[in-house]
Design a protein around this motif. Structure first.
Motif, PDB file in Angstrom:
ATOM      1  N   ALA A 152       0.830  -1.218   0.000  1.00  0.00           N
ATOM      2  CA  ALA A 152       0.000   0.000   0.000  1.00  0.00           C
ATOM      3  C   ALA A 152       0.858   1.258   0.000  1.00  0.00           C
ATOM      4  N   LEU A 153       2.007   1.203   0.680  1.00  0.00           N
ATOM      5  CA  LEU A 153       2.879   2.373   0.784  1.00  0.00           C
ATOM      6  C   LEU A 153       3.715   2.585  -0.482  1.00  0.00           C
ATOM      7  N   PHE A 154       4.238   1.494  -1.030  1.00  0.00           N
ATOM      8  CA  PHE A 154       5.241   1.643  -2.086  1.00  0.00           C
ATOM      9  C   PHE A 154       4.728   1.413  -3.509  1.00  0.00           C
ATOM     10  N   GLU A 155       3.631   0.724  -3.679  1.00  0.00           N
ATOM     11  CA  GLU A 155       3.164   0.477  -5.045  1.00  0.00           C
ATOM     12  C   GLU A 155       2.814   1.769  -5.784  1.00  0.00           C
ATOM     13  N   PRO A 156       2.110   2.723  -5.152  1.00  0.00           N
ATOM     14  CA  PRO A 156       1.841   3.995  -5.854  1.00  0.00           C
ATOM     15  C   PRO A 156       3.124   4.745  -6.208  1.00  0.00           C
ATOM     16  N   ARG A 157       4.124   4.686  -5.332  1.00  0.00           N
ATOM     17  CA  ARG A 157       5.393   5.366  -5.604  1.00  0.00           C
ATOM     18  C   ARG A 157       6.102   4.710  -6.785  1.00  0.00           C
ATOM     19  N   SER A 203      11.501  -8.621   0.475  1.00  0.00           N
ATOM     20  CA  SER A 203      12.267  -9.850   0.693  1.00  0.00           C
ATOM     21  C   SER A 203      12.338 -10.190   2.175  1.00  0.00           C
ATOM     22  N   ALA A 204      12.610  -9.177   2.997  1.00  0.00           N
ATOM     23  CA  ALA A 204      12.739  -9.401   4.440  1.00  0.00           C
ATOM     24  C   ALA A 204      11.426  -9.860   5.063  1.00  0.00           C
ATOM     25  N   ASN A 205      10.315  -9.489   4.432  1.00  0.00           N
ATOM     26  CA  ASN A 205       9.009  -9.818   5.001  1.00  0.00           C
ATOM     27  C   ASN A 205       8.226 -10.846   4.184  1.00  0.00           C
ATOM     28  N   ARG A 206       8.946 -11.571   3.338  1.00  0.00           N
ATOM     29  CA  ARG A 206       8.394 -12.702   2.595  1.00  0.00           C
ATOM     30  C   ARG A 206       7.177 -12.314   1.750  1.00  0.00           C
ATOM     31  N   CYS A 207       7.362 -11.219   1.019  1.00  0.00           N
ATOM     32  CA  CYS A 207       6.292 -10.753   0.135  1.00  0.00           C
ATOM     33  C   CYS A 207       6.697 -10.925  -1.328  1.00  0.00           C
ATOM     34  N   THR A 208       7.606 -11.855  -1.590  1.00  0.00           N
ATOM     35  CA  THR A 208       8.217 -11.940  -2.919  1.00  0.00           C
ATOM     36  C   THR A 208       7.287 -12.477  -4.000  1.00  0.00           C
ATOM     37  N   SER A 209       6.135 -13.002  -3.610  1.00  0.00           N
ATOM     38  CA  SER A 209       5.217 -13.525  -4.620  1.00  0.00           C
ATOM     39  C   SER A 209       4.364 -12.437  -5.268  1.00  0.00           C
ATOM     40  N   HIS A 210       4.374 -11.247  -4.689  1.00  0.00           N
ATOM     41  CA  HIS A 210       3.570 -10.153  -5.252  1.00  0.00           C
ATOM     42  C   HIS A 210       4.274  -9.566  -6.476  1.00  0.00           C
ATOM     43  N   PRO A 211       3.521  -9.198  -7.501  1.00  0.00           N
ATOM     44  CA  PRO A 211       4.130  -8.645  -8.723  1.00  0.00           C
ATOM     45  C   PRO A 211       5.016  -7.424  -8.483  1.00  0.00           C
ATOM     46  N   LEU A 212       4.745  -6.650  -7.447  1.00  0.00           N
ATOM     47  CA  LEU A 212       5.557  -5.469  -7.171  1.00  0.00           C
ATOM     48  C   LEU A 212       7.021  -5.849  -6.966  1.00  0.00           C
ATOM     49  N   TYR A 213       7.270  -6.959  -6.283  1.00  0.00           N
ATOM     50  CA  TYR A 213       8.645  -7.405  -6.033  1.00  0.00           C
ATOM     51  C   TYR A 213       9.335  -7.741  -7.352  1.00  0.00           C
ATOM     52  N   LEU A 214       8.638  -8.459  -8.210  1.00  0.00           N
ATOM     53  CA  LEU A 214       9.195  -8.817  -9.516  1.00  0.00           C
ATOM     54  C   LEU A 214       9.447  -7.580 -10.370  1.00  0.00           C
ATOM     55  N   ASN A 215       8.484  -6.677 -10.403  1.00  0.00           N
ATOM     56  CA  ASN A 215       8.630  -5.487 -11.241  1.00  0.00           C
ATOM     57  C   ASN A 215       9.762  -4.587 -10.763  1.00  0.00           C
ATOM     58  N   ALA A 216       9.896  -4.454  -9.446  1.00  0.00           N
ATOM     59  CA  ALA A 216      11.000  -3.654  -8.902  1.00  0.00           C
ATOM     60  C   ALA A 216      12.337  -4.306  -9.239  1.00  0.00           C
ATOM     61  N   SER A 217      12.392  -5.632  -9.166  1.00  0.00           N
ATOM     62  CA  SER A 217      13.626  -6.359  -9.478  1.00  0.00           C
ATOM     63  C   SER A 217      14.032  -6.159 -10.939  1.00  0.00           C
ATOM     64  N   GLN A 273       9.739 -15.443 -12.468  1.00  0.00           N
ATOM     65  CA  GLN A 273       8.944 -15.602 -13.692  1.00  0.00           C
ATOM     66  C   GLN A 273       8.493 -17.056 -13.855  1.00  0.00           C
ATOM     67  N   TYR A 274       9.345 -17.974 -13.479  1.00  0.00           N
ATOM     68  CA  TYR A 274       9.006 -19.396 -13.526  1.00  0.00           C
ATOM     69  C   TYR A 274       7.806 -19.676 -12.616  1.00  0.00           C
ATOM     70  N   GLU A 275       7.888 -19.155 -11.381  1.00  0.00           N
ATOM     71  CA  GLU A 275       6.798 -19.354 -10.422  1.00  0.00           C
ATOM     72  C   GLU A 275       5.501 -18.702 -10.901  1.00  0.00           C
ATOM     73  N   ALA A 276       5.639 -17.593 -11.608  1.00  0.00           N
ATOM     74  CA  ALA A 276       4.466 -16.872 -12.113  1.00  0.00           C
ATOM     75  C   ALA A 276       3.940 -17.470 -13.419  1.00  0.00           C
ATOM     76  N   LYS A 277       4.557 -18.584 -13.868  1.00  0.00           N
ATOM     77  CA  LYS A 277       4.147 -19.255 -15.111  1.00  0.00           C
ATOM     78  C   LYS A 277       4.394 -18.398 -16.346  1.00  0.00           C
ATOM     79  N   ASN A 278       5.367 -17.491 -16.246  1.00  0.00           N
ATOM     80  CA  ASN A 278       5.776 -16.703 -17.413  1.00  0.00           C
ATOM     81  C   ASN A 278       7.010 -17.379 -18.009  1.00  0.00           C
TER      82      ASN A 278
END
Length: 445
Positions: free
Chosen positions: A233-238, A257-271, A291-296
């Motif tokens: 909620a805090l960082f996606e709009p930014r 990463s520290a809070n185990r939120c790596t499955s959300h697209p925001l983590y992938l897009n930032a990476s 991308q493998y996990e996301a079936k891409n």
């Protein structure tokens, strides 16, 4: 008792007289020791007197002449403030009356302010001021927080590790008392972690930075504010507003990463945005896996190849080839290409048993290799050959490979079928189609 006091006073006066006469001229001509000659003489006397007592750890007798120096010549020496902090803290420990303690804390705060006035270094000094205020008067945490915040806004990545640690410690108290929201705490931690991480990276042997980093991370983790919903909620709009901001992307990646939120697209897009600016093998591999996990599958294939091209370590390259082969087999369904990539993994690491096992799986999955039922069953001979090789190069796979061998040997051609095709057990045989493997004839038991 009176005799001892007399001797002590006499010694002090003698020291002052000798010291003052020796350095009088330099003091008398320098306006930082006072506006006029009389004040400068008085300043010189008190500087010498408190300095002598201080050097002998006699803080009690040093206190009064030190006060005189602060009063009549506050710009005389920075040591007046450095030593003054210790004198005030020592006095704080000696008194029991709360009112006296409060007055001493106020005096300490004033000393820090005077030091800034006369000797600057505002950011660093404010950091020390905040640390001491929080330590000696924890009920004044809000005031300490604001001082620390100003200090860090000035010093940024040059902030003392202890100040950064204190800032986060105070922030926890602020949050516990509902003076900060969860979003504000996350933002604060994001900023501080950038600074302390930079210090720890620049000075890997700096124990202070490492200890502060560990402490900061532990406090933040214990606060329980950084759940995935809050971070997103805090960082996606930014991120959507400025996706090219690499520092922002690094903050997002670190926190998620520290809070185990790596499955959300925001983590992938930032990476991905970080990789565009700062490509490296480890990040490419991480993106490929995401991308493998996301079936891409096609995107995963792209980043696996990026990782292979950027990686120089042989064993790492072998593992990347293996993962790419697995993707090509399971998602892209290209069996010949999957084998080709698995063989590259074996070229890099001939003892990679799991790569041989993968080739066996690829063979065993082939249903169209041959023009008749007999020829289609011969692929299991080739598959079992790979399982045997896998346990030879990696004995830890023995049990798993034995299970697969037992499973697929049940699909071998029967003895009658073998005889019908003018073959016998033990003969050499080449499995057809794209497999084209030389193997040995075996019958179903």
């Amino acid at each position: 008792m009176k005799f001892r006091s007399y001797i002590r006073l006499f010694a002090g006066v003698l020291l002052v007289t000798v010291s003052t006469s020796a350095i009088a001229q330099s003091y008398l001509e320098n306006p930082k020791y006072g506006p006029d000659e009389e004040t400068r003489k008085e300043c010189a006397k008190n500087l010498s007197l408190y300095g002598t007592f201080y050097k002998h750890n006699n803080y009690k007798d040093a206190y009064k002449p030190w006060q005189n120096v602060i009063r009549i010549c506050p710009a005389a020496s920075i040591n007046t403030y450095i030593r003054g902090v210790r004198l005030l803290k020592a006095r704080y420990e000696e008194v029991a009356d709360p009112a006296q303690k409060k007055a001493l804390v106020d005096s300490l705060m004033m000393i820090y302010d005077l030091r800034i006035t006369h000797f600057n270094k505002k950011g660093m000094v404010l950091g020390q001021k905040a640390e001491d205020l929080f330590t000696l008067a924890p009920d004044r945490y809000e005031e300490a927080f604001n001082i620390a915040k100003e200090a860090i806004s000035i010093e940024k990545a040059n902030s003392n590790p202890s100040t950064l640690f204190a800032y986060v410690s105070i922030a926890k108290v602020m949050y516990d008392n509902q003076k900060l929201t969860a979003d504000q705490v996350i933002e604060l931690y994001s900023q501080v972690s950038d600074y302390i991480d930079a210090q720890a990276t620049a000075n890997p042997n700096d124990d202070k930075a490492k200890q502060a980093k560990d402490g900061i991370d532990a406090i933040f983790a214990g606060m329980g504010v950084a759940n995935c919903d809050n971070i997103i909620a805090l960082f996606e709009p930014r991120f959507k507003a400025t996706p090219e901001d690499v520092n922002l992307c690094k903050k997002i990646r670190s926190l998620m990463s520290a809070n185990r939120c790596t499955s959300h697209p925001l983590y992938l897009n930032a990476s991905i945005q970080i990789f565009k600016s700062e490509p490296n093998a480890d990040l490419a591999l991480d993106i490929a896996r995401l991308q493998y996990e996301a079936k891409n599958a096609r995107e995963a294939e792209k980043y696996y190849n990026e990782a292979i091209n950027l990686e120089s370590a042989v064993e790492k390259r072998a593992n990347i080839y293996y993962e790419l082969a697995l993707l090509t087999f399971t998602e892209l369904k290209n069996l010949p290409k999957a084998r080709e990539i698995a063989l590259k993994a074996i070229e890099e690491n001939p003892n990679m048993g799991k790569a041989y096992k993968l080739i066996g799986d690829i063979y065993a999955s082939e249903r169209n290799c041959g023009s008749n039922d007999f020829e289609k069953k011969t692929v299991y001979w080739a598959a079992v050959d790979k399982y045997i090789k896998a346990k030879q190069v990696d004995p830890e796979l023995t049990d798993a490979m034995d299970n697969l061998i037992n499973t697929y040997s049940q699909y071998y051609p029967s003895k009658e079928d073998i005889f019908f095709y003018d073959l016998k057990v033990g003969d050499s045989y080449t499995v057809g189609c794209w497999i084209n493997e030389r193997t040995t004839v075996r019958d179903r038991k």
